[in-house]
Scaffold this active site. Sequence first.
Site, PDB file in Angstrom:
ATOM      1  N   LEU A  16      45.543  39.346  51.633  1.00  0.00           N
ATOM      2  CA  LEU A  16      44.824  39.139  52.910  1.00  0.00           C
ATOM      3  C   LEU A  16      43.797  38.005  52.933  1.00  0.00           C
ATOM      4  O   LEU A  16      43.877  37.221  54.049  1.00  0.00           O
ATOM      5  CB  LEU A  16      43.649  40.374  53.162  1.00  0.00           C
ATOM      6  N   GLY A  17      43.674  37.427  51.787  1.00  0.00           N
ATOM      7  CA  GLY A  17      42.670  36.189  51.812  1.00  0.00           C
ATOM      8  C   GLY A  17      42.215  35.842  50.273  1.00  0.00           C
ATOM      9  O   GLY A  17      42.325  36.621  49.456  1.00  0.00           O
ATOM     10  N   GLY A  19      39.485  33.040  48.463  1.00  0.00           N
ATOM     11  CA  GLY A  19      38.696  31.847  48.447  1.00  0.00           C
ATOM     12  C   GLY A  19      38.462  31.101  47.198  1.00  0.00           C
ATOM     13  O   GLY A  19      39.220  31.350  46.264  1.00  0.00           O
ATOM     14  N   PHE A  21      36.532  31.744  44.706  1.00  0.00           N
ATOM     15  CA  PHE A  21      36.359  32.745  43.578  1.00  0.00           C
ATOM     16  C   PHE A  21      37.048  34.079  43.757  1.00  0.00           C
ATOM     17  O   PHE A  21      37.701  34.520  42.655  1.00  0.00           O
ATOM     18  CB  PHE A  21      34.947  33.075  43.330  1.00  0.00           C
ATOM     19  N   GLY A  22      37.264  34.608  44.773  1.00  0.00           N
ATOM     20  CA  GLY A  22      37.974  35.692  44.878  1.00  0.00           C
ATOM     21  C   GLY A  22      39.172  35.984  45.934  1.00  0.00           C
ATOM     22  O   GLY A  22      39.285  35.104  46.436  1.00  0.00           O
ATOM     23  N   VAL A  24      41.616  38.746  47.812  1.00  0.00           N
ATOM     24  CA  VAL A  24      41.354  40.290  48.499  1.00  0.00           C
ATOM     25  C   VAL A  24      43.027  40.530  48.785  1.00  0.00           C
ATOM     26  O   VAL A  24      43.799  39.747  49.341  1.00  0.00           O
ATOM     27  CB  VAL A  24      40.778  40.169  49.972  1.00  0.00           C
ATOM     28  N   LYS A  39      38.921  43.493  46.517  1.00  0.00           N
ATOM     29  CA  LYS A  39      38.662  42.259  46.124  1.00  0.00           C
ATOM     30  C   LYS A  39      38.104  42.035  44.544  1.00  0.00           C
ATOM     31  O   LYS A  39      37.508  42.668  44.052  1.00  0.00           O
ATOM     32  CB  LYS A  39      37.537  41.564  46.808  1.00  0.00           C
ATOM     33  N   ASP A 146      26.376  32.756  55.886  1.00  0.00           N
ATOM     34  CA  ASP A 146      27.458  32.027  56.038  1.00  0.00           C
ATOM     35  C   ASP A 146      28.064  32.841  57.470  1.00  0.00           C
ATOM     36  O   ASP A 146      29.302  33.066  57.388  1.00  0.00           O
ATOM     37  CB  ASP A 146      28.299  32.494  54.951  1.00  0.00           C
TER      38      ASP A 146
END
Length: 766
Positions: A16-17, A19, A21-22, A24, A39, A146
């Site tokens: 799904l995504g 970043g 660091f993480g 998902v 995640k 954010d």
Amino acid sequence: MDDIVFIGDWIKERELGKGSFGTVVLWKHKKTDEKLAIKTCQWGDELSEKHRARWTKEVEMLQGCRNPNIVGTKDLPPEFVKGLERANPSGLPILCMEYCSGGDLRQVLNKPESCAGLKEQQIRQILSDLRCAMHFLHQNKITHRDLKPENIVMHILDSVQSNVAVQGQRKVIYKLIDLGYAKEIDSNSVCASLVGTLQYLAPEIMYSKTYSNSVDFWSFGLVAFELICGKRPFLPFMAPVQWMPHVKKKAHENVCVYETFHGDIEYSNEVFPENYISKPFKALIEQWLRIALEWDPKLRGRDSPSRVTFNIPSEQKEEASKIVIFDVLEKILEKKIVNIFSVATLSKLAYEVDDATTVQMLKSKICNDTKIPTNEQILITQMNYMEPGDDECIVKYWNENIMLFLYNKTYIMKDNVEAIVPKAVQRCLEHPKAFYNYKNSQNLYKNALYLVMSQMELYDSLINGLFVRAESLKCEGKQLLLKHNSVDKNIGNLLARQEILKKMTDSGKAHITELKESNGSHLLGGFDKIFKNADDITGRIQKLQTAWSQLTVRLQSATRRSNEVITADINNFVTKHNYQAVYANAYKAFLNYKKSESANRGREVQCHDIVEICYYCLKLRNKILQEVRQQAFVLKLMDVSTEFSKIDDIVLNAADSTNKLMTDVTNLLDELTKCTWATISCVVKDAEFSNVPYSVVSFEKKDFKIGEPVSNHCIKMTNKLEDDEVLKSLIEDSMKIRQSQMNLSLKLNSQKELLKKLDFSFLKDD
């Protein structure tokens, strides 16, 4: 983690995504179809303690936040603890979240159709959900830090959940995600870390060493502005380090700062005119944006009476005010705004209303904006295709999903209605061969697509308005038939009363003529006036009856025409004349421009394709408006509307005339009755009954006393009559005596009259 596809009964669907660091990943249970967003941290021992603490903090915060507009956490199925060991080298907590299948808000804003912002109803929903989430976080002394469209996701409700009264039975709930940068600070706390996405950061995060939770107010305002206009309010083509010095100079009233076609910096108190929100909502949300986008963080989000009190020290400004940003937005979103499409002027109208606003008050406001007199306005609601009464409360017909339609009684559409064209499009039509830099070309393509979409929406509203008018005329015809039948019943009652009057007057005329010819009585003169009035009323009723018969034929004809199906005619017209081809070309041109956008950043280009589309769009608009005015179904709507209006006036007049005639007939019958009995009384008083036997004289009950004779002429009987023949004989004798007495009275009266005519002057002494 890419090689891990199955964990127990769970199947990996897609990523799904990802970043810094993480990562998902979406997992689906093969038996229950349940979906989870899991995640994990993709880094291992190389993570610093600061980053490890941040990750742990996000998991703890999300698990502690129970709010319908913040993405919820779920218990991690036990099989994932073992199954994701290789994908979680850091050993940090794994975050298991509910899956929001609608994607994020950035995906929505990146669509070509969102280039000038979203629709008002969707904006209201998003702002309402964001307000709920942000207010919850701040009440718990958590600052998100954010807030941006990428961190707002859409949870699509299934058929079961949509029946629940939660969230007003909406199909989508907007939720806040990614608390990775969130921190437990409030309005009285400060923080010194530089976090968040730069374009949505509050100025003090980069300018100042410390900041409070008011940084979220700034980000909230930027997101709200982008939802409305499709772009950020402050010089979106510049980096933050470039635009912040300009924005710092803005006044409190300024809600956007933009670069003109020639590169000048302009400050504006309003949002960009290319948007889809109503005027009342625009005015309200601009007031809120001034609160959210206040440069001074100590005044931002507050009622701030100290804005105009410059002698208050800066450190005391915060104490002199209170946070109102959430309450003000809540009140704005509670406002009821009635949306109206004026078919007569081809324009959209909107007005804020409340429980005290009547239809007549709304019509007065419409008159001020459209110059259509209130007595010529026809307001139709899609709820029941009926025209509300002037004294009714307009809130009764308010619905955020339903529009009212405005018509003029004297014409369908006004001639020569000018199109509202964005300035960028006007410039390109005036200078079709001009060159555009990256900023101006992007603005042109967005405004051009907005022009096409707004004209499509206007055309759809016009066609819907014609459909609604056709349906309303059907309802109007039914209502007129009900009124007609009611008046027709009253006319029937009037004719029945008039028939009684006619029989009485005809009979009276015959008897009185006979009496006058035989006796020449002077007591019958009062009837002449009554008979004359009766003849006059009869003539008026006959005229009413004739006119009513003609009206009935007209109403039947008009009702038949109103019930004729014009849907096919309108659909045929729409099939022949529409904006689909223009929209498809504009959409394609916009996508092609976006693909070549990066290549055109450093050079100027001509925009022949979009200029041609804009020209054809406006040309098509003029052609459609000319054609639609000449269509048979439009002329039929106007004719039937005019005919119904005339018939309605006639029915009302006929109802008044019927009531008046009914009153006149009733009064005349009463007058005739009174005159008849008055005449009888006079005749009875002139007669002498002193010597008439009791058996032929009518006595009232009060004149009788039990055991006593009914008159002085009665002889008390000692013995009861035993033979009926004797009684009959007495009655016959009494009748003969009565007849003789009447004849004698007539002769005496005639003799008296004769004696009055004789001259007895010779008897007087000289």
